[in-house]
Scaffold this active site. Structure first.
Site, PDB file in Angstrom:
ATOM      1  N   ASN A   7       0.830  -1.204  -0.044  1.00 61.50           N
ATOM      2  CA  ASN A   7       0.061   0.072  -0.054  1.00 61.50           C
ATOM      3  C   ASN A   7       0.929   1.150  -0.071  1.00 61.50           C
ATOM      4  O   ASN A   7       1.311   1.525   1.078  1.00 61.50           O
ATOM      5  CB  ASN A   7      -0.897  -0.060   1.280  1.00 61.50           C
ATOM      6  N   ARG A  90      -2.597  -1.899  -3.531  1.00 62.67           N
ATOM      7  CA  ARG A  90      -3.663  -1.144  -3.377  1.00 62.67           C
ATOM      8  C   ARG A  90      -3.538  -0.068  -4.280  1.00 62.67           C
ATOM      9  O   ARG A  90      -2.670   0.761  -4.132  1.00 62.67           O
ATOM     10  CB  ARG A  90      -3.855  -0.679  -1.675  1.00 62.67           C
ATOM     11  N   HIS A 178     -13.023   3.307   0.123  1.00 66.04           N
ATOM     12  CA  HIS A 178     -12.811   2.238   1.229  1.00 66.04           C
ATOM     13  C   HIS A 178     -13.650   0.965   0.786  1.00 66.04           C
ATOM     14  O   HIS A 178     -14.014   0.301   1.301  1.00 66.04           O
ATOM     15  CB  HIS A 178     -13.883   2.776   2.288  1.00 66.04           C
ATOM     16  N   ARG A 240     -12.516  16.504   6.658  1.00 66.61           N
ATOM     17  CA  ARG A 240     -13.308  16.788   5.535  1.00 66.61           C
ATOM     18  C   ARG A 240     -14.727  17.196   5.857  1.00 66.61           C
ATOM     19  O   ARG A 240     -15.288  16.568   6.718  1.00 66.61           O
ATOM     20  CB  ARG A 240     -13.242  15.314   4.603  1.00 66.61           C
ATOM     21  N   GLU A 385      -8.512  -4.800   5.398  1.00 72.97           N
ATOM     22  CA  GLU A 385      -8.156  -4.500   3.940  1.00 72.97           C
ATOM     23  C   GLU A 385      -7.084  -5.265   3.428  1.00 72.97           C
ATOM     24  O   GLU A 385      -7.400  -5.552   2.096  1.00 72.97           O
ATOM     25  CB  GLU A 385      -8.120  -2.877   3.728  1.00 72.97           C
TER      26      GLU A 385
END
Ligand code: ADP
Length: 400
Positions: A7, A90, A178, A240, A385
């Site tokens: 990743n 990823r 996600h 955010r 993940e």
């Protein structure tokens, strides 16, 4: 079969070597500060941690150092790179070039390059890392996209109300992120629910962390998700803003005397819990501030809570019912308070949480926190993940 999961971030590279026969992590680590001062690797194996500081100019240097650690005679786990059957990467954004995890050859690499601009902070480092792996290790490389699980969304859910030909030319639409997490927890939920005789057709998965997103998963497939073309859309998050009237963005830019680029950074990095509370982007610190009587921290919490509830409600309507709500991510897995306030008074939807189970839910394992007579199962599922990336990689290379 051993699969290496990588990743890559702009200045970091996380990795895990996974034995797929039992899906156990053999070793893992992080390379930090790639291309800047202080670069180092932290390699973890058999409960021990090894740290090596070394100048690393780019992702090729970083990946070379990862391979040195993996094959090291003292703390390595393999004697040769040949023991790695495949590498799973990823990759954040697939654009419309890919709708699933894909084996990357020269042709696929060209397509990947053509969508790199869609996630300018994330895709280029993944590409750099992919190229390094392709030249340094003789095994297949597979790209697993954050957007992949959401590729099943119907047009009515994924399109914005802009002229259709502009969508066709620009590919600007909702993609969602996600995806590996929503895929993992929804699959785990379906396994648990069907093994215990519960319905598992309509699931809302809530990934709540620094970045948060909610998905509607019907019949195992994503039919809607809260993030959009970028991860800015949807819920209020750590830094955010989440949803905002697009016309207000221009007004805000004028008010702040910012360019569009600057206002986008402001909405991504200075807003959310941090901006509303003025305290922190970190959910635990927000909760501490609430306990100390900070009203703006309480407002940020209430906004988050209210918006999660609205998404659960709208996705229940979108799917025509609700069988299960899943909580995951740093906040969803650990924050019993948010699970309790989000699910409060939802008995009319069939949701009833067992207060004791919710508060005492052991961490790191799946827990069904619903009351016995709840029509909707409320589950806490730790996400994984990396395992989804490894599983997808195995599936893709097995079909080659
Ligand atoms: P990321 O999106 O970076 O992967 P995580 O999923 O690790 O983030 O989630 C980080 C968030 O989880 C932080 O806001 C942190 O405060 C929150 N968190 C971690 N532990 C707890 C806890 N025990 N209770 C509530 N929130 C927690």
């Amino acid at each position: 079969m051993k699969i290496l999961v990588v990743n890559a971030g702009s200045s970091s590279l996380k990795y895990q070597l996974i034995e797929m026969d039992n899906e156990e992590v053999i070793c893992k680590g992080t390379v930090e500060c790639i291309g800047i001062d202080g670069s180092k690797i932290t390699h973890k194996v058999n409960g021990k941690e090894y740290e090596i500081e070394k100048p690393l100019a780019n992702h090729t240097d970083a990946f070379n150092l990862v391979m040195e650690c993996l094959t090291n005679s003292k703390y390595g786990s393999i004697s040769s790179p040949k023991e790695i059957s495949a590498i799973g990467h990823r990759v954040v954004h697939s654009g419309e070039e890919f709708d699933r995890s894909t084996y990357i050859d020269e042709k696929a690499m060209k397509k990947l390059e053509s969508v790199a601009h869609l996630a300018p902070l994330h895709n280029p480092p993944s590409l750099a890392c992919l190229k390094s792996c392709m030249s340094l290790v003789d095994c297949p490389n597979v790209a697993v996209f954050d957007t992949g699980f959401h590729s099943t969304m119907p047009d009515m859910a994924k399109l914005y109300g802009i002229p259709y030909e502009d969508y066709q030319a620009s590919k600007i639409r909702k993609y969602g992120f996600h995806g590996t997490s929503h895929k993992f927890v929804s699959q785990e939920a379906i396994k648990y629910l069907s093994a215990n005789g519960y319905a598992s057709d309509k699931i809302v998965t809530c990934h709540l962390g620094n970045g948060s997103s909610i998905s509607a998963v019907k019949g195992g497939k994503c039919v809607d998700t809260s993030m959009g073309m970028t991860p800015l859309e949807g819920l209020i998050m750590g830094t955010r803003s989440g949803n905002i009237d697009p016309a207000a963005v221009e007004m805000l830019a004028k008010f702040k005397k910012m360019t569009m680029e600057e206002i986008t950074i402001y909405l991504n990095k200075k807003s959310g819990f941090l901006g509303v509370s003025g305290v922190s982007s970190d959910f635990r610190k927000l909760c501490e501030a609430i306990d100390a009587g900070n009203e703006r921290a309480k407002l940020a919490y209430d906004m988050f809570n209210y918006q999660i509830r609205k998404f659960i409600g709208s996705y229940t309507v979108a799917m025509g019912g609700l069988d299960s709500i899943v909580f995951t991510g740093g906040i969803g897995e650990n924050g019993s308070l948010i699970r309790s306030t989000v699910t409060k008074d939802l008995e009319f939807l069939g949701v009833k949480v067992d207060k004791e189970l919710n508060v005492n839910a052991p961490r790191g394992t799946m827990v069904d926190i619903s009351a016995k007579d709840s029509k909707v199962r409320v589950l806490v599922i730790p996400t994984n993940e990396e395992l989804v990336i490894a599983r997808d990689t195995k599936e893709v290379v097995s079909a080659l």
